[in-house]
Enzyme design. Structure first.
Site, PDB file in Angstrom:
ATOM      1  N   ASP A  31      55.792 -67.791  12.137  1.00 19.87           N
ATOM      2  CA  ASP A  31      55.171 -66.524  11.748  1.00 19.87           C
ATOM      3  C   ASP A  31      53.941 -66.231  12.606  1.00 19.87           C
ATOM      4  OD1 ASP A  31      54.770 -64.257  10.238  1.00 19.87           O
ATOM      5  OD2 ASP A  31      54.546 -65.290   8.325  1.00 19.87           O
TER       6      ASP A  31
ATOM      7  N   ASP B 205      58.945 -57.139   6.540  1.00 21.46           N
ATOM      8  CA  ASP B 205      58.471 -57.609   5.236  1.00 21.46           C
ATOM      9  C   ASP B 205      58.918 -56.668   4.133  1.00 21.46           C
ATOM     10  OD1 ASP B 205      57.342 -59.950   5.913  1.00 21.46           O
ATOM     11  OD2 ASP B 205      55.252 -59.289   5.789  1.00 21.46           O
TER      12      ASP B 205
HETATM   13  C1  DGJ Z   1      54.364 -62.843   6.533  1.00 21.96           C
HETATM   14  C2  DGJ Z   1      55.840 -62.992   6.539  1.00 21.96           C
HETATM   15  O1  DGJ Z   1      56.461 -61.864   7.061  1.00 21.96           O
HETATM   16  C3  DGJ Z   1      56.317 -63.303   5.128  1.00 21.96           C
HETATM   17  O2  DGJ Z   1      57.711 -63.363   5.095  1.00 21.96           O
HETATM   18  C4  DGJ Z   1      55.695 -64.592   4.679  1.00 21.96           C
HETATM   19  O3  DGJ Z   1      56.162 -65.653   5.444  1.00 21.96           O
HETATM   20  C5  DGJ Z   1      54.188 -64.481   4.764  1.00 21.96           C
HETATM   21  N1  DGJ Z   1      53.755 -64.063   6.055  1.00 21.96           N
HETATM   22  C6  DGJ Z   1      53.532 -65.789   4.428  1.00 21.96           C
HETATM   23  O4  DGJ Z   1      52.188 -65.759   4.593  1.00 21.96           O
END
Ligand code: DGJ
Length: 719
Positions: free
Chosen positions: A473, A543
């Site tokens: 991430d 997201d």
């Molecule tokens: C952002 C990501 O897109 C989410 O899926 C998740 O992993 C969060 N970060 C965790 O902090």
């Protein structure tokens, strides 16, 4: 594939040709790009491109202000956006590059330090390298054109060698191409924001410069490094369409400048904004590559060309061809509230419905119990995981499940042991406050010590437990981007050096752990680009996990990226991002064509929903190779209709999958038929009825859009 005849270079793919000519022994002109032609061109075709009143006269009756060029530089007659711009040691900025010679090599040389498409054997591609020189300042430019004959793709990039005194490069784009005599064209790109990525934006090409770019230090959710120039009436199935896609994950620029005489210059490359590169005497600079696709049959054909190339000649390593996992991700199930007991409970429930991999998302390490602390300290939180990750992996493996873990290795919370020990390891500028985003700062990946730390700390975790999947991430864009180690004159290099550093880290880790599946993520699609796909064959698309929102995001993303690259999960209803209520089945149907998974608390699901999930997983395993290796046709776009529909045709053309989704229904609706595409004149059966291919294409299937969020997934087998 590559021919040089009568001063003209031809790059031929199976269905397309691209041609350039050498004019007055010096200028490299753009002559043609379109349907395949034979070697019939000559530079005479631009003989009408003579000077206009007041134009700067630098080639007899001709002027580079007007001619359609393949490469341009700052300071002489051509005042359009230049491909190259630098400041010389004497303070001057005028450069002039003239044609010197060329070379054709078999295959496709890699781009040092940068991701790029590749060929598996040299017969797949030939590369033309055209050499230009600034005689006065001894700068050499090498234009690389690689031709993927069978794929109908041409890639372009530039290598710069400085044989003169030190220069400061202000702009080094990957390509520009001048389309003469442009009338009535549109430009299209993918724009948006966090949780609203890759929406299709189409505008008429008008006089002047229309530009998209990222200045965020990552390719970003706001603009994707992808641009299309197309006929005004081009649609999914017809019209001339020219696609440009940049294999780069940092700041980029792309645009089309329609000049006074309606020549359109399309350009793409590293964004000159915030960029300055000192090229020492003897130094070399490599630009990222642009992947160019021409289709005479609209956007659909262009996308299928990109899909095939990217899934087979951009993605690499074991998971390029290997079946991926069906994931249960802990994030939207429990967010930061994870511990050993919970993850094992999640795993038990996941196992019951046939999920094969459980991913422990954020919250497992250091003092990371919320977003405010611990990022950078890649050691298990002993209160939450008293027996460590190795034990969790063992428990899961014992249940027959794979184990995956979340990392955000490029970042640090100021409240972390790492930051306390190495405050100078972050991107920062002396005397300026470092702005926080999500309580975190960006590590300075232009530094070798930082890169080693990341490789070592991630390796330690992966070596200690049987972790078979990593979610990589990245949750903030760059601000105050400076480096404590770079010299004053090199500070303008930091964002590109960061990218080179990131690519080095990813190369080392993916090589070291070839059987770990890496999935990219940047708060969803904040860095969904070909550069990342080179290292990680799938990326968390957004997201926003709402099924309806995902129809838009996935449709836009599919303009250039294959469904095999899109992480897509079934999440809770009401949805956590938009509060929308959708049927469980529709959520499955929307996620199925992507890299399928779940991201919700299964304990809150009804028995009916669990049965639907179970069925969807079986369906996915049955159809995944069609979704991921087949040809995709966008039949009805969510951007234009109340019903969205996508069709996939298997590689062997034996199976067709049709996905239909109602976005918004109207009572007592009018009749509508969904017409399929790309079928053979054969009989197909959906298990109940037999249809002729001609019938499905021309008459279509009846769909009554009277129940909102109704969805269908139909499978037709050739008889
Ligand atoms: C952002 C990501 O897109 C989410 O899926 C998740 O992993 C969060 N970060 C965790 O902090």
């Amino acid at each position: 594939m590559i021919v040089f005849e009568n001063h003209v270079f031809y790059l031929h793919t199976e269905n397309t040709s691209y041609a350039m000519g050498i004019f007055q022994d010096e200028i490299l002109l753009h002559l043609y790009w379109g349907k395949r032609i034979s070697n019939v061109l000559s530079t005479d075709m631009i003989s009408e491109f003579k000077m206009r009143s007041l134009s700067a006269k630098n080639y007899g009756e001709y002027s580079t202000e007007i001619l359609p060029l393949e490469f341009s530089s700052y300071g002489s007659a051509d005042t359009r956006i230049p491909t190259f711009d630098c400041v010389f040691a004497d303070g001057s900025r005028v450069s002039k590059f003239v044609y010197k010679d060329y070379k054709i090599v078999s295959g496709k040389p890699p781009v040092p330090g940068l991701p790029a498409t590749y060929c598996e054997n040299n017969s797949e591609s030939d590369t033309l390298i055209i050499h230009l020189r600034d005689e006065l300042k001894q700068i050499e430019i090498y234009l690389y054109y690689s031709v993927f004959e069978k794929y109908n793709v041409i890639t372009r990039r530039v290598k710069i060698i400085n044989n003169g005194e030190k220069i400061r490069v202000n702009s080094a784009l990957s390509m520009s191409v001048d389309f003469p005599a442009v009338e009535d064209m549109d430009i299209l790109h993918l724009g948006g924001a966090w949780a609203r990525e890759c929406h299709i934006i189409r505008n008429p090409l008008v006089h002047g410069n229309q530009n998209i770019e990222s200045r965020y230090g990552a390719s970003s959710a706001m603009q994707n490094p992808f641009l299309v120039l197309c006929d005004k009436n081009a649609d999914e199935n017809m019209g001339n369409v020219y696609g440009f896609s940049l294999v780069y994950s940092g700041n980029f620029t792309a645009g089309a400048e329609l000049d006074a005489y309606h020549t359109a210059r399309v350009y793409m490359g590293i964004n000159p904004f915030g960029f300055e590169w000192v090229l020492q005497s003897g130094g070399e600079f490599f630009t990222p590559e642009t992947v160019m696709v021409y289709s005479s049959n609209g956007f659909g054909e262009m996308s299928r060309t990109y899909h095939k190339l990217y899934r087979t000649r951009l993605c690499r390593r074991e998971y390029k061809n290997k079946k991926r996992f069906v994931l249960m991700n802990s994030w939207e199930a429990v967010y930061f509230d994870v511990n050993e007991e919970k993850i094992i409970r999640i795993a038990e429930k996941a196992k019951e419905i046939g999920i094969d991999t459980v991913v422990l998302d954020d919250g497992w390490f250091g003092a990371r119990v919320n977003g405010k602390a611990g990022l950078g300290d890649w050691v298990e939180n002993k209160e939450r995981f008293p027996n460590g990750l190795r034990y969790v992996a063992q428990r899961l493996n014992h249940m027959g499940l794979h184990f995956g873990v979340w990392f955000e290795p490029e970042m640090v919370n100021p409240d972390s042991d790492l930051y306390r020990k190495h405050p100078d390891w972050v991107l920062h500028t002396k005397g300026r406050v470092s702005t926080l985003t999500r309580f975190q700062l960006t590590l300075d990946l232009s530094r070798a010590d930082v890169r080693d730390y990341i490789v070592d700390s991630v390796s330690r975790v992966l070596e200690n437990a049987n972790i078979e999947y990593v979610k990589w991430d990245m949750n903030r864009y760059m601000t105050e981007a400076g480096s404590a180690l770079l010299a004053t004159e090199n500070q303008g290099e930091v964002m590109h050096r960061y990218m080179l550093g990131l690519y080095e880290v990813l190369e080392r880790l993916t090589k070291k752990f070839p059987s770990v599946l890496f999935e990219g993520c940047a708060s969803g699609g904040g860095r969904f680009d070909p550069g990342m796909l080179y290292y990680m064959p799938q990326i968390w698309t957004s997201d926003d996990s709402d099924a309806i929102e995902r129809l838009y995001i996935q449709c836009g993303t599919s303009l250039v990226y294959p469904y095999s690259s899109m992480g897509a999960h079934v999440s809770a209803s009401p949805n956590h991002q938009v509060g929308r209520v959708t049927p469980f089945e529709m959520r499955c149907h929307v996620a199925l064509p992507g890299q399928f998974g779940f991201e919700l608390d299964l304990e809150k699901c009804t028995e009916n929903e669990l049965q639907t999930a179970k069925k969807a997983i079986c369906q996915y395993r049955e159809l995944e190779s069609i979704f991921h290796n087949g040809d995709c046709y966008r039949l009805l776009s969510p951007f234009e209709n109340d019903v969205a529909a996508i069709e996939f045709i298997s590689e062997d053309r034996e199976t067709i999958v049709l996905c239909v989704y109602s976005i918004k229904a109207t009572p007592n609706n009018v009749y509508s038929f969904i017409k399929l595409r790309g079928l053979d004149q054969a009989e197909y059966s959906d298990g109940e009825r037999i249809y002729n291919g001609e019938y499905l294409e021309n008459v279509g299937l009846f769909f009554m859009n009277n129940i909102e969020h109704k969805s269908k997934l139909l499978v037709f087998k050739r008889m």
